[in-house]
Design an enzyme around this catalytic site. Structure first.
Site, short mmCIF file in Angstrom:
data_model
loop_
_atom_site.label_atom_id
_atom_site.label_comp_id
_atom_site.label_asym_id
_atom_site.label_seq_id
_atom_site.Cartn_x
_atom_site.Cartn_y
_atom_site.Cartn_z
CG ASN A 234 -1.97 -1.07 1.11
OD1 ASN A 234 -2.37 -1.34 -0.06
ND2 ASN A 234 -2.81 -1.28 2.15
CD GLU A 253 7.75 -8.70 2.54
OE1 GLU A 253 7.48 -7.56 3.06
OE2 GLU A 253 7.96 -9.57 3.59
CG ASP A 300 4.81 0.49 7.68
OD1 ASP A 300 4.56 1.29 8.62
OD2 ASP A 300 4.14 0.05 6.95
CB CYS A 356 -0.22 -0.19 12.52
SG CYS A 356 0.33 -1.81 12.11
N1 SAM Z 1 4.50 -0.95 4.19
C1 SAM Z 1 3.34 -1.88 4.01
C2 SAM Z 1 2.21 -1.53 3.21
O1 SAM Z 1 1.90 -0.41 4.04
O2 SAM Z 1 1.55 -2.14 2.70
C3 SAM Z 1 3.35 -2.86 5.16
C4 SAM Z 1 4.56 -3.58 5.95
S1 SAM Z 1 4.45 -4.84 6.99
C5 SAM Z 1 4.13 -3.75 8.52
C6 SAM Z 1 6.14 -5.22 7.22
C7 SAM Z 1 6.42 -6.11 6.23
O3 SAM Z 1 7.96 -5.88 6.25
C8 SAM Z 1 6.01 -7.41 6.26
O4 SAM Z 1 5.62 -7.98 4.75
C9 SAM Z 1 7.49 -8.29 6.53
O5 SAM Z 1 7.47 -9.60 5.95
C10 SAM Z 1 8.36 -7.38 5.94
N2 SAM Z 1 9.79 -7.43 6.71
C11 SAM Z 1 10.14 -7.48 7.99
N3 SAM Z 1 11.39 -7.81 8.07
C12 SAM Z 1 11.99 -7.41 6.72
C13 SAM Z 1 13.49 -7.31 6.25
N4 SAM Z 1 14.37 -7.28 7.41
N5 SAM Z 1 13.62 -6.99 5.05
C14 SAM Z 1 12.61 -6.59 4.22
N6 SAM Z 1 11.27 -6.92 4.51
C15 SAM Z 1 11.01 -7.39 5.88
#
Ligand code: SAM
Length: 469
Positions: A234, A253, A300, A356
């Site tokens: 998003n 990701e 995020d 969040c």
């Molecule tokens: N920003 C996104 C949106 O608004 O659609 C939501 C992000 S969600 C809170 C966090 C995401 O970060 C997850 O999909 C998770 O798998 C990914 N993630 C967590 N640690 C990560 C890392 N070290 N490197 C890349 N992605 C990571």
């Protein structure tokens, strides 16, 4: 039939407040746990409508000898009306439900007509009470059409610009975020053609703050931006739209499954300037020629999600404070690592960190540690002033949680249900003026001159420049 007894017993224990769903499910035999959990959660989503259907059909009064508990009736009627039927051999209980099937079906239909919904999905209660105060936000994807076109589209379909709570057909234009419309919370847009074709993104207002505050370069073919934790995408598609679909946006990701969702969403939203990469951001080399010219980073990362009130996930929250605290501390360690890594990118000027979560552990405490880190000191990062971070938004960070390390007024908080949003937190780090990216280098970069310098030479050149500043 044991499966249904087990699920109804979980509902009984929940009613008796014996613990959280997660805690109660953990006591079930492992082999059946996930199947029972799925039935319990689905039943809870439809509990209010299923209860009405059961009452109107007189099932419990007419079949009280066979079915003596509302919770047992709930799980059985759930599977009869909303799934593939009762998954058990024929017996008196199943027979009792089947005798009432036609009546149950017509009561469900009657409720759908009364509530003006077409699909069963629209009957689901997916949230707690605070969600009723949160409009259904629709971000117009300006990569595909304009907000004016969207407003015309919705008014032609009977919606009126009178605010989201005036009626079920009311909607409004958000005062803080451009291209964001607010509709009545009861509305679903999942079947809307504009949603299916990526013309609108269903995104909570607070979640739009991150990309808006980062404010990446717009229509700049040389812009280089990172979304470090992108799925489901998003905020990536928001960044891409704010960039006018120009320049380069790297979207990282690490989770493979979520990466597929990200790719799908980016294609649907017509994001042409995004390169999605399935890697862990922490393994990305900041000096790699591909990324070293990044100027803006959005972070995020995964968080506790404690601010989200319009999903049923809160039902699965851990029950003991010890477990919760331990989990929050682990998340905070990871979140801080992500910020410190982002600060290592040599040309980065702005980093937005958002969650969040409503917990200071993941918010002010992480910021406070980041400000004191060697990375922040070395690269001269500080918090952007309030003026650059949604100045007209009244709810700010909690000063007592900053331990004197930075101005809580620079931070944005959203309180679930009270601010017309889910719970959210936004911060913005900026590099102090005259530190690493001298104006001359920046302008050269914009003209594309830096691209022609070999990475090795570029490093030496940059060092020399910094010294002369
Ligand atoms: N920003 C996104 C949106 O608004 O659609 C939501 C992000 S969600 C809170 C966090 C995401 O970060 C997850 O999909 C998770 O798998 C990914 N993630 C967590 N640690 C990560 C890392 N070290 N490197 C890349 N992605 C990571």
């Amino acid at each position: 039939m044991n499966f249904y007894f087990e699920a109804s017993e979980v509902l009984n224990r929940l009613d008796a407040k014996e613990g959280s769903i997660k805690g109660i499910l953990a006591t079930l035999p492992e082999n059946n746990r996930s199947r029972t959990a799925a039935l319990v959660i689905e039943t809870l989503k439809y509990k209010s409508v299923l209860s009405d259907v059961i009452q109107a059909s007189k099932l419990l009064t007419e079949e009280r000898k066979k079915i003596n508990s509302l919770n047992l009736a709930l799980v059985l009627v759930h599977d009869t009306l909303l799934a593939n039927g009762i998954q058990a051999g024929d017996g008196p209980i199943k027979q009792a439900i089947l005798r009432h099937k036609t009546r149950l079906k017509s009561e469900l239909q009657r409720i759908k007509i009364k509530r003006g919904v077409k699909s069963d999905l629209e009957l689901a209660q997916t949230s707690d009470d605070r969600a009723a105060k949160i409009p259904r936000y629709v971000r117009v994807n300006t990569s595909t059409w304009s907000t004016e076109e969207a407003i015309l589209f919705y008014t032609k379909r009977g919606f009126q610009l009178q605010g989201p709570f005036a009626s079920s057909k009311g909607f409004g234009i958000d005062e803080h975020i451009p291209d964001l419309l607010a509709f009545n919370p009861a509305l679903q847009f999942r079947d809307d053609p504009s949603y299916k074709t990526g013309k609108i993104i269903l995104q909570d207002k607070a979640s739009c703050f991150s990309a808006f505050v980062l404010s990446p370069p717009c229509n700049d073919p040389n812009a280089v931006v990172i979304d470090a934790t992108a799925a489901p995408g998003n905020k990536t598609s928001h960044l891409s739209a704010l960039m006018g679909n120009k320049g380069k946006l790297y979207a990282f990701e690490k989770d493979k499954r979520r990466f597929s969702t990200l790719k799908m969403m980016l294609a649907k939203a017509a994001c042409r300037n995004v390169e999605a990469i399935n890697v862990d951001f922490l393994t990305v080399d900041p000096s790699h020629p591909k990324y070293s010219l990044v100027t803006h980073i959005l972070l995020d990362p995964s968080c506790s999600g404690s601010g989200i009130v319009n999903r049923l996930d809160y039902l699965l929250e851990d029950e003991t404070e010890m477990v919760e605290e331990d989990r929050l501390n682990k998340l905070a360690v990871f979140q801080l690592m992500m910020i410190k890594h982002a600060m290592k990118f040599p040309y980065v000027q702005k980093i937005v960190y958002s969650t969040c979560s409503i917990h200071a552990t993941e918010n002010e405490h992480v910021i406070s540690h980041a400000l004191q880190s060697d990375e922040a000191k070395r690269s001269h990062f500080k918090l952007a002033p309030r003026n650059d971070v949604l100045p007209t938004w009244n709810r700010r960070g909690q000063p007592e949680e900053m331990k004197g390390t930075g101005d809580a007024d620079s931070l944005v908080r959203c309180c679930p249900g009270e601010d017309g949003t889910n719970g959210f937190f936004v911060s913005c780090f900026i590099r102090e003026h005259n530190s690493v990216l001298p104006q001359t280098e920046s302008s050269k970069k914009r003209k594309g001159e830096i691209e022609e310098v070999a990475p090795e030479k570029r490093k030496k050149k940059r060092k020399k420049k910094v010294k002369t500043e």
